[in-house]
Each structure stands twice: as structure tokens, then as C-alpha cells.
Design a protein around this motif. Structure first.
Motif, PDB file in Angstrom:
ATOM      1  N   PHE A  26      -1.668  -8.714 -16.192  1.00  0.00           N
ATOM      2  CA  PHE A  26      -1.577  -7.278 -15.902  1.00  0.00           C
ATOM      3  C   PHE A  26      -0.835  -7.019 -14.592  1.00  0.00           C
ATOM      4  CE2 PHE A  26      -5.431  -7.341 -18.579  1.00  0.00           C
ATOM      5  CZ  PHE A  26      -5.134  -6.330 -19.476  1.00  0.00           C
ATOM      6  N   THR A  27      -0.157  -8.001 -14.042  1.00  0.00           N
ATOM      7  CA  THR A  27       0.417  -7.864 -12.706  1.00  0.00           C
ATOM      8  C   THR A  27       1.739  -7.106 -12.719  1.00  0.00           C
ATOM      9  OG1 THR A  27       1.660  -9.938 -12.768  1.00  0.00           O
ATOM     10  CG2 THR A  27      -0.641 -10.053 -12.066  1.00  0.00           C
ATOM     11  N   SER A  28       2.157  -6.678 -11.523  1.00  0.00           N
ATOM     12  CA  SER A  28       3.437  -5.988 -11.382  1.00  0.00           C
ATOM     13  C   SER A  28       4.039  -6.299 -10.020  1.00  0.00           C
ATOM     14  CB  SER A  28       3.258  -4.467 -11.538  1.00  0.00           C
ATOM     15  OG  SER A  28       2.438  -3.959 -10.508  1.00  0.00           O
ATOM     16  N   ALA A  29       5.291  -5.939  -9.851  1.00  0.00           N
ATOM     17  CA  ALA A  29       6.059  -6.136  -8.609  1.00  0.00           C
ATOM     18  C   ALA A  29       6.297  -7.625  -8.379  1.00  0.00           C
ATOM     19  CB  ALA A  29       5.394  -5.451  -7.435  1.00  0.00           C
ATOM     20  N   ASP A  56       5.929  -1.645 -14.723  1.00  0.00           N
ATOM     21  CA  ASP A  56       6.067  -2.551 -13.593  1.00  0.00           C
ATOM     22  C   ASP A  56       7.145  -1.981 -12.674  1.00  0.00           C
ATOM     23  OD1 ASP A  56       6.877  -4.674 -11.878  1.00  0.00           O
ATOM     24  OD2 ASP A  56       6.230  -6.167 -13.337  1.00  0.00           O
ATOM     25  N   SER A  57       6.807  -1.805 -11.410  1.00  0.00           N
ATOM     26  CA  SER A  57       7.746  -1.163 -10.480  1.00  0.00           C
ATOM     27  C   SER A  57       9.051  -1.936 -10.350  1.00  0.00           C
ATOM     28  CB  SER A  57       7.088  -1.004  -9.100  1.00  0.00           C
ATOM     29  OG  SER A  57       6.743  -2.267  -8.551  1.00  0.00           O
ATOM     30  N   TRP A  58       9.016  -3.220 -10.637  1.00  0.00           N
ATOM     31  CA  TRP A  58      10.250  -4.004 -10.515  1.00  0.00           C
ATOM     32  C   TRP A  58      11.159  -3.857 -11.728  1.00  0.00           C
ATOM     33  CZ3 TRP A  58      10.535  -9.092  -7.357  1.00  0.00           C
ATOM     34  CH2 TRP A  58      10.268  -8.801  -6.028  1.00  0.00           C
ATOM     35  N   SER A  84      17.443  -7.015 -12.110  1.00  0.00           N
ATOM     36  CA  SER A  84      17.396  -8.407 -11.651  1.00  0.00           C
ATOM     37  C   SER A  84      16.081  -8.734 -10.956  1.00  0.00           C
ATOM     38  CB  SER A  84      18.573  -8.694 -10.706  1.00  0.00           C
ATOM     39  OG  SER A  84      18.503  -7.880  -9.547  1.00  0.00           O
ATOM     40  N   TYR A  85      15.473  -7.742 -10.294  1.00  0.00           N
ATOM     41  CA  TYR A  85      14.183  -7.996  -9.651  1.00  0.00           C
ATOM     42  C   TYR A  85      13.166  -8.458 -10.703  1.00  0.00           C
ATOM     43  CZ  TYR A  85      15.307  -5.818  -5.120  1.00  0.00           C
ATOM     44  OH  TYR A  85      15.825  -5.533  -3.887  1.00  0.00           O
ATOM     45  N   GLY A 156     -15.431  -5.107  -0.548  1.00  0.00           N
ATOM     46  CA  GLY A 156     -16.695  -5.050   0.180  1.00  0.00           C
ATOM     47  C   GLY A 156     -16.585  -4.604   1.620  1.00  0.00           C
ATOM     48  N   GLY A 157     -15.404  -4.639   2.199  1.00  0.00           N
ATOM     49  CA  GLY A 157     -15.232  -4.242   3.590  1.00  0.00           C
ATOM     50  C   GLY A 157     -14.702  -2.830   3.708  1.00  0.00           C
ATOM     51  N   PRO A 158     -14.499  -2.369   4.939  1.00  0.00           N
ATOM     52  CA  PRO A 158     -14.045  -0.986   5.150  1.00  0.00           C
ATOM     53  C   PRO A 158     -12.628  -0.716   4.658  1.00  0.00           C
ATOM     54  CG  PRO A 158     -14.056  -2.219   7.222  1.00  0.00           C
ATOM     55  CD  PRO A 158     -14.754  -3.078   6.218  1.00  0.00           C
ATOM     56  N   MET A 159     -11.840  -1.788   4.408  1.00  0.00           N
ATOM     57  CA  MET A 159     -10.457  -1.594   3.958  1.00  0.00           C
ATOM     58  C   MET A 159     -10.308  -1.864   2.462  1.00  0.00           C
ATOM     59  SD  MET A 159      -8.474  -3.375   7.174  1.00  0.00           S
ATOM     60  CE  MET A 159      -6.871  -2.703   6.770  1.00  0.00           C
ATOM     61  N   THR A 160     -11.428  -1.958   1.767  1.00  0.00           N
ATOM     62  CA  THR A 160     -11.406  -2.326   0.355  1.00  0.00           C
ATOM     63  C   THR A 160     -10.407  -1.509  -0.453  1.00  0.00           C
ATOM     64  OG1 THR A 160     -13.696  -3.074   0.361  1.00  0.00           O
ATOM     65  CG2 THR A 160     -12.781  -2.412  -1.762  1.00  0.00           C
ATOM     66  N   HIS A 161     -10.411  -0.218  -0.281  1.00  0.00           N
ATOM     67  CA  HIS A 161      -9.603   0.659  -1.123  1.00  0.00           C
ATOM     68  C   HIS A 161      -8.298   1.094  -0.455  1.00  0.00           C
ATOM     69  CE1 HIS A 161     -12.758   0.728  -4.078  1.00  0.00           C
ATOM     70  NE2 HIS A 161     -13.633   1.081  -3.166  1.00  0.00           N
ATOM     71  N   HIS A 162      -7.943   0.450   0.653  1.00  0.00           N
ATOM     72  CA  HIS A 162      -6.656   0.757   1.265  1.00  0.00           C
ATOM     73  C   HIS A 162      -5.527   0.269   0.367  1.00  0.00           C
ATOM     74  CE1 HIS A 162      -7.837   1.332   5.768  1.00  0.00           C
ATOM     75  NE2 HIS A 162      -8.650   1.957   4.945  1.00  0.00           N
ATOM     76  N   VAL A 163      -4.489   1.058   0.258  1.00  0.00           N
ATOM     77  CA  VAL A 163      -3.309   0.662  -0.495  1.00  0.00           C
ATOM     78  C   VAL A 163      -2.473  -0.267   0.369  1.00  0.00           C
ATOM     79  CG1 VAL A 163      -1.198   1.472  -1.602  1.00  0.00           C
ATOM     80  CG2 VAL A 163      -3.314   2.797  -1.824  1.00  0.00           C
ATOM     81  N   GLY A 164      -1.964  -1.320  -0.218  1.00  0.00           N
ATOM     82  CA  GLY A 164      -1.171  -2.273   0.557  1.00  0.00           C
ATOM     83  C   GLY A 164       0.144  -2.588  -0.120  1.00  0.00           C
ATOM     84  N   MET A 165       1.204  -2.670   0.671  1.00  0.00           N
ATOM     85  CA  MET A 165       2.496  -3.159   0.210  1.00  0.00           C
ATOM     86  C   MET A 165       2.844  -4.361   1.079  1.00  0.00           C
ATOM     87  SD  MET A 165       3.240  -1.140  -2.266  1.00  0.00           S
ATOM     88  CE  MET A 165       4.989  -1.395  -2.592  1.00  0.00           C
ATOM     89  N   GLY A 166       3.868  -5.095   0.667  1.00  0.00           N
ATOM     90  CA  GLY A 166       4.205  -6.312   1.391  1.00  0.00           C
ATOM     91  C   GLY A 166       4.347  -6.125   2.882  1.00  0.00           C
ATOM     92  N   MET A 167       5.103  -5.119   3.295  1.00  0.00           N
ATOM     93  CA  MET A 167       5.372  -4.932   4.719  1.00  0.00           C
ATOM     94  C   MET A 167       4.126  -4.502   5.485  1.00  0.00           C
ATOM     95  SD  MET A 167       8.570  -5.671   5.126  1.00  0.00           S
ATOM     96  CE  MET A 167       9.368  -4.812   6.465  1.00  0.00           C
ATOM     97  N   THR A 168       3.288  -3.657   4.873  1.00  0.00           N
ATOM     98  CA  THR A 168       2.091  -3.211   5.593  1.00  0.00           C
ATOM     99  C   THR A 168       1.049  -4.313   5.643  1.00  0.00           C
ATOM    100  OG1 THR A 168       1.173  -2.241   3.551  1.00  0.00           O
ATOM    101  CG2 THR A 168       2.481  -0.808   4.971  1.00  0.00           C
ATOM    102  N   MET A 169       0.939  -5.117   4.586  1.00  0.00           N
ATOM    103  CA  MET A 169      -0.005  -6.235   4.616  1.00  0.00           C
ATOM    104  C   MET A 169       0.428  -7.291   5.624  1.00  0.00           C
ATOM    105  SD  MET A 169      -1.205  -6.738   0.651  1.00  0.00           S
ATOM    106  CE  MET A 169       0.440  -6.882  -0.034  1.00  0.00           C
ATOM    107  N   GLU A 170       1.740  -7.478   5.750  1.00  0.00           N
ATOM    108  CA  GLU A 170       2.259  -8.406   6.739  1.00  0.00           C
ATOM    109  C   GLU A 170       1.825  -8.001   8.144  1.00  0.00           C
ATOM    110  OE1 GLU A 170       6.574  -8.672   8.493  1.00  0.00           O
ATOM    111  OE2 GLU A 170       6.545  -9.702   6.555  1.00  0.00           O
TER     112      GLU A 170
END
Length: 430
Positions: A26-29, A56-58, A84-85, A156-170
Motif C-alpha cells: 500500500f506504499t507510495s512515493a 501514488d504521488s510519484w 520516471s520517479y 504513542g508520542g506527542p508527534m504521532t499524527h504529525h505529517v512528515g516529508m523527507g526534508m522535514t523528517m531529516e
């Protein structure tokens, strides 16, 4: 029937160590598809479940994406099949297009789960459960099934439902804070470097769970949080911080235990050679090669500490010598002299590297809509059960009929009912 002319069926001559393992994807990107791409490379049958509503966004959109994502910069009639992505990360997979909000779609997944080994998604935590496709539901169907979720942050933590993209997770994992040019401003890597890190962690988690299942006979639920996966790559800095060491000070390409340690301009536009000197022997060898033996005893450069303090002056000296020379020739000359050096290769250099072709890293695949192109493999090759890139990425919904009829054994009438209800789609929603 599917409108995809010449719908391809998977070839059966799979010899990888995961031959016989079936994965519902079920993955994407990038991160999730990198995981399932790795599993497919090792021989698993990966069935990619795609949404006709939210592709899939890609794949891009039904109307296309940035021109440089398409062969010859042409999106074509169905750009989502030419991107191509997507095509680089999804070869060797099957595509089944299901609208999980429509009646009957979940039943297809339940039927697949009966004979599948792994279900994997990079949704936010809890999405699989809300779809009725989480571990509790699927393990009741098949106790041997393994579910893998790859959220941005651990549940389980306070950031559980935060949306993350590659650059922000980095940035969130601490990696961005280690890079910069000495002015205090963090600098990201420039691409979603986090994604392949998470993808390889996901593949390793699946392999570990499969081995454990051989011992226990049952599957399990796995969470691979992307930010936690990335922290493994900066472990030395985490340990240094825990031990009360000095915080890392980013200063471009320079490191504290080597000087010079930088990239220097060469002939051409934006062409460079990287040079690293870790001891006095290497420093003397470098001075000899650039014809500046007098620098060996120059007080500014006579010791490693002195060279560290005067790297700007060194950059002028070394850059004046490398400028105008071919980067590969410079690197080879310095390496022969015992000085660590390498050309800073760009994408074209890597793609044209004859060595990568000789060892089979690059595979030529023919895609019915994107054409014939080279695709990168993976960095591991097993001798007895070699993995391989075998088949081009699927077109959207390309294997609907194959999976529903041949894999699941559904009747033609049932398949057409699923199409009529909108549960199965042969093209994305407009």
C-alpha cells in the motif's frame, strides 16, 4: 476486461531468496516503494494496491507533472504511466487498482491476505486499522501474516499524527543540524535522503520478521518510524552528545581530524575533486604532486592543527593546481601517490560508469509506454540466490485481471461486478 492492451503477466523464473513470498503493498512515493522494490529484487511477488482517487504521488497526476520526469520531456497521453520517479522505484511489481471506499474492495484485500506473507504501508499511524486492514483484522484471516507500517514518527508520542516529508523528517531527526557552512544556518541534503534510509530499514525489518516466523510459525506487527530509522545514521553524534562531548559545528566539507579536507574545482562547469589528508605522510605526498614541496615546512601547514587553522589559504593553493585539470585524472594521480582523493561524480558520470554495467548494477527494461531505459539495481547481490531487476514498473491497474482471475480465482462475473461497483478501476479518476 481491462483496457490495457497487452497486459503483462509476471515471469515465473524468479530465483531470489524471497521467491514464493507474497507482499501486499500500500506504499507510495519513495520510502515505502524502496522497501517493496528491495523485496521484489530479492524475488518476492509484490502486489501494489493503488487508489484510483489518490494515486501514488510519484505517478504525478492524470494531467502530468514536471517535464523532466518524463522520457524526452513528453508526458504523453497517460503521464502517470511514464513518470520516471514511479518507474524507477516500482519495477518488478504488479499493480491492482482498488478504491477501498467502495463495496467489495476490502474483500479483495482479505482474499489476498489469505495467501500473503507481508502487508506494508507508509500511511500515518492507525490508517490501516481504520481501513479495516490492520494487523488484528488480517491476522485473524492469516496468523502468519506480517504487517509493516512506516509512519514519519513513532506511534504513542506527542508527534504521532504529525505529517512528515523527507526534508522535514531529516530536520526532525537531527541530521540537518549537522550540515552547514559554518555560518550557523542548517542546510538540508537537497533531496529526500531520509527516504532510502527508511526504505532499507523497512526491508531489513521484513526480513527479520520472516526469519522469526520460521521459528515461531506466526507473524507480527512492525512499525518502522522514519525519523528513528534516520537516527541510526548519525549515531556517533548521538553518543557524543550523551557523553557530554562538544556539539558538532558544521563547517562545509571540513572535518576536525583531517586537513585539507574539501572539494576543489576542476576543468569544466561545476566539476570537482575531493581530497582528504589525514596525516603528515599524505601531506608530504600531496605537496610533491602539486609541485609545492616548500609547503611541507611552511609554518602555516607544518602540522595538522596548523593546516586546520589555515584551510582557506590551502584551498587557494590546491584549487589553483586542480583548476583546469580533469577531475578523474587528478584523483587517479593523487591516489597513486597515496593521497585519498575521488572525482565528485554527477548523475551522468554514474550512469555512464562502465564498471557498474559490467557488474550488472544497471538493467535495461522495456516499458510499453515509457520506452526502453536503464534502471538502477541494488547494492547487494547474493551468489546462490541472486536478486535481479526483471520487469518494468506496472502501468496503472495493469494486473487487475491477472491478480483477480489467476491469483485469487475470481470468476469473470465477479470481476466485472467489482468493476461496475467502482471497487476495481482500470484508470485513475479524472
Amino acid at each position: 476486461m481491462s483496457e490495457l492492451a497487452g497486459e503483462s503477466e509476471p515471469r515465473s523464473e524468479v530465483t531470489g531468496p524471497l521467491a514464493g513470498v507474497q507482499v501486499i503493498d500500500f506504499t507510495s512515493a519513495w520510502a515505502g516503494p524502496m522497501t517493496t522494490r528491495s523485496l521484489a529484487f530479492l524475488g518476492a511477488t509484490v502486489i501494489k494496491i493503488e487508489s484510483p482517487v489518490t494515486m501514488d504521488s510519484w505517478r504525478g497526476s492524470v494531467h502530468g507533472a514536471a517535464p523532466d520526469r518524463f522520457p524526452d520531456l513528453v508526458p504523453g497521453e497517460r503521464p502517470y504511466n511514464r513518470n520516471s520517479y514511479f518507474n524507477t522505484q516500482n519495477h518488478d511489481k504488479l499493480s491492482v487498482a482498488l478504491n477501498l471506499k467502495m463495496p467489495g474492495a476490502a474483500d479483495v484485500v482479505y482474499a489476498l491476505a489469505e495467501t500473503s506473507d507481508v502487508v506494508i504501508a507508509n500511511f500515518s499511524p492507525g490508517v490501516l486499522d481504520r481501513l479495516g486492514l490492520g494487523y488484528d483484522r488480517l491476522s485473524a484471516i492469516n496468523p502468519r501474516i506480517i504487517t509493516v507500517e512506516m509512519p514519519a514518527f513513532g506511534s504513542g508520542g506527542p508527534m504521532t499524527h504529525h505529517v512528515g516529508m523527507g526534508m522535514t523528517m531529516e530536520a526532525a531527526c537531527g541530521m540537518t543540524g549537522l550540515m552547514g557552512y559554518g555560518d550557523g544556518k542548517p542546510v538540508p541534503t537537497g533531496t529526500a535522503y531520509m527516504d532510502p534510509i527508511g526504505g532499507l530499514h523497512g526491508a531489513a525489518a521484513v526480513l527479520t520478521a520472516l526469519v522469526d516466523r520460521e521459528r515461531t510459525g506466526v507473524g507480527q506487527r512492525i512499525e518502522v518510524a522514519q525519523t528513528e530509522a534516520a537516527m541510526h545514521w548519525i549515531g556517533d553524534e548521538l553518543i557524543a552528545a550523551a557523553e557530554g562531548g562538544e556539539p558538532w559545528q558544521a563547517c562545509g566539507n571540513r572535518v576536525r581530524d583531517a586537513a585539507p579536507h574539501d572539494a576543489y574545482p576542476c576543468a569544466g562547469t561545476d566539476e570537482w575533486v575531493a581530497v582528504a589528508v589525514f596525516d603528515d605522510d599524505q601531506w608530504r605526498a600531496l605537496c610533491a604532486e602539486i609541485g609545492r614541496n616548500g609547503l611541507v615546512d611552511d609554518p602555516r601547514f607544518a602540522t595538522s592543527d596548523a593546516r586546520w587553522q589555515n584551510q582557506d589559504d590551502l584551498a587557494d593553493v590546491i584549487g589553483a593546481w586542480t583548476s583546469g585539470q580533469d577531475k578523474s585524472a587528478v584523483a587517479q594521480r593523487l591516489q597513486r601517490a597515496g593521497v585519498p582523493a575521488a572525482p565528485v561524480r554527477n548523475g551522468a558520470d554514474i550512469w555512464g560508469c562502465p564498471g557498474l554495467r559490467e557488474i550488472g548494477f544497471l538493467a535495461t527494461l522495456d516499458h510499453p509506454e515509457a520506452g526502453t531505459h536503464d534502471y538502477p539495481g541494488l547494492a547487494y547481490r547474493l551468489e546462490r540466490t541472486p536478486g535481479a531487476v526483471r520487469r518494468a514498473a506496472p502501468r496503472f491497474g495493469e494486473h487487475n485481471d491477472h491478480v483477480l482471475r489467476e491469483v485469487l480465482g475470481f470468476s469473470a462475473e465477479r470481476v466485472e461486478e467489482l468493476r461496475a461497483s467502482g471497487a476495481v478501476a482500470d484508470r485513475p479518476a479524472s
